[in-house]
Design an enzyme around this catalytic site. Structure first.
Site, mmCIF file in Angstrom:
data_model
loop_
_atom_site.group_PDB
_atom_site.id
_atom_site.type_symbol
_atom_site.label_atom_id
_atom_site.label_comp_id
_atom_site.label_asym_id
_atom_site.label_seq_id
_atom_site.Cartn_x
_atom_site.Cartn_y
_atom_site.Cartn_z
ATOM 1 C CB ILE A 183 40.540 47.867 40.945
ATOM 2 C CG1 ILE A 183 40.801 46.769 39.920
ATOM 3 C CG2 ILE A 183 42.060 48.511 41.367
ATOM 4 C CD1 ILE A 183 41.570 45.560 41.050
ATOM 5 N N GLY A 226 41.475 30.364 36.140
ATOM 6 C CA GLY A 226 42.798 31.030 35.619
ATOM 7 C C GLY A 226 43.290 30.663 34.348
ATOM 8 C CB SER A 227 41.694 29.163 31.206
ATOM 9 O OG SER A 227 40.959 30.347 30.407
ATOM 10 C CD GLU A 244 38.288 35.911 27.978
ATOM 11 O OE1 GLU A 244 37.696 36.812 28.227
ATOM 12 O OE2 GLU A 244 38.478 34.719 28.678
ATOM 13 C CG HIS A 272 33.786 42.461 30.232
ATOM 14 N ND1 HIS A 272 33.316 42.304 31.571
ATOM 15 C CD2 HIS A 272 32.649 42.456 29.490
ATOM 16 C CE1 HIS A 272 32.095 42.005 31.616
ATOM 17 N NE2 HIS A 272 31.704 42.351 30.246
HETATM 18 C C1 GAR Z 1 37.203 35.108 31.307
HETATM 19 O O1 GAR Z 1 36.307 35.060 30.546
HETATM 20 C C2 GAR Z 1 37.143 37.002 31.722
HETATM 21 O O2 GAR Z 1 37.021 37.582 30.586
HETATM 22 C C3 GAR Z 1 36.123 37.112 32.753
HETATM 23 O O3 GAR Z 1 36.352 35.959 33.646
HETATM 24 C C4 GAR Z 1 36.937 34.812 32.827
HETATM 25 C C5 GAR Z 1 37.757 34.145 33.597
HETATM 26 O O4 GAR Z 1 38.420 32.982 33.103
HETATM 27 N N1 GAR Z 1 36.028 38.352 33.308
HETATM 28 C C6 GAR Z 1 35.007 38.893 33.628
HETATM 29 O O5 GAR Z 1 34.073 38.599 33.308
HETATM 30 C C7 GAR Z 1 35.239 40.491 34.165
HETATM 31 N N2 GAR Z 1 34.100 40.791 34.235
HETATM 32 P P1 GAR Z 1 39.525 32.067 33.260
HETATM 33 O O6 GAR Z 1 39.529 31.983 34.995
HETATM 34 O O7 GAR Z 1 39.525 31.001 32.780
HETATM 35 O O8 GAR Z 1 40.700 33.131 32.781
#
Ligand code: GAR
Length: 282
Positions: A181, A105-106, A267, A197
């Protein structure tokens, strides 16, 4: 006090100084124009004149500050600032976001930081398919209600629509959410669900393409660059129309972990502001 303001406005010291200058010069210019108007109409001294002066200053202040902000290169900050003030007076209800996340969840944390005390957006719910997901700890820290969802009800039941409606959710953000979803949810929130993504879609997307696996594939394919994609969600994995992309180089020495760090940086830098802009247009 300055430090608090700087954090509230989410700007660096250079921009903070330019904003303060805009306030000072914008305010003085506004006072000057106000006095000129009173002089042009030869308004007599007394309480009437003071009242009229205050009224004129209040009316022309936004225009005066916007004009001066152009000279200081701060137009977009002041445009948002004045819109926020207008929203407070017009009492437009806040838009409620639900963040769906399966992992640490960053991104959710960055979004929560960004929208804390926001005038028009509030994070109303954190949804996760994993009772042990780190994002739930973050939700507790920020005192945001959480919802743990079960596969059966999500895909074959009511997709938790009632829960989302009772939390008055207007918009859904997928921040590292692993499940697809369901169509019923997409139809209930048309063009109101966005996903992030960790690659430049349409490459390296689709079922199973999640987190570290994406970075491994990018490195294996000897790509020279990677990046992030923010897109609307439709009924296919990582497929809906693209709203935003940002890029970073992939070096020959990059490992999946190093690339993951670069991608996370992008991100964290862009996701919240893209969401904010999108919501302001809706
Ligand atoms: C993120 O890098 C996001 O882009 C990816 O999961 C990670 C979650 O990081 N999502 C996917 O790969 C969707 N296909 P986080 O939990 O640290 O936010």
């Amino acid at each position: 006090m300055f430090q608090d303001l700087k954090e509230k406005w989410k700007v660096d010291w250079r921009q903070f100084t330019l904003i303060i200058c805009t306030f000072i010069f914008g305010g003085s210019f506004c006072g000057y124009v106000g006095r000129k108007i009173l002089a042009a109409f030869a308004v007599e001294n007394g309480f009437g004149r003071i009242g009229l002066y205050v009224l004129i200053v209040c009316l022309i202040w936004p225009f005066s500050v916007l004009l001066i902000s152009i000279a200081f290169g701060q137009f977009s900050f002041f445009k948002d600032y004045i819109q926020r003030i207008m929203r407070i007076f017009s009492k437009t209800p806040k838009k409620h976001i639900a963040i769906f996340a399966s992992g640490t969840g960053s991104n959710a944390r960055k979004i929560l930081e960004h929208f804390t005390d926001h005038s028009s957006v509030s994070i109303a719910l954190i949804v996760s398919n994993k009772a042990t997901a780190g994002v739930l700890q973050i939700a507790t820290e920020y005192q945001i209600p959480t919802l743990i969802i079960e596969r059966e009800r999500f895909f074959r039941g009511d997709t938790y629509l009632q829960d989302l409606r009772s939390a008055q959710i207007d918009f859904i953000v997928l921040a590292g959410f692993l499940w697809k979803i369901p169509t019923a949810l997409i139809e209930a929130y048309p063009n109101k669900i966005v996903n992030i993504h960790p690659a430049l879609l349409p490459k390296y997307g689709g079922k199973g393409m999640y987190g570290q696996l994406v970075h491994e594939s990018v490195i294996e394919a000897k790509e020279k660059e990677s990046g992030i994609t923010i897109h609307y969600v439709d009924d296919k994995y990582d497929h809906g129309s693209i709203l935003f992309q940002a890029r970073c180089p992939v070096l020959e020495t990059d490992t999946p972990d190093i690339l993951a760090q670069k991608i996370h940086k992008l991100e964290h830098q862009h996701f919240s502001t893209v969401i904010e802009k999108l919501l302001a247009e809706k």
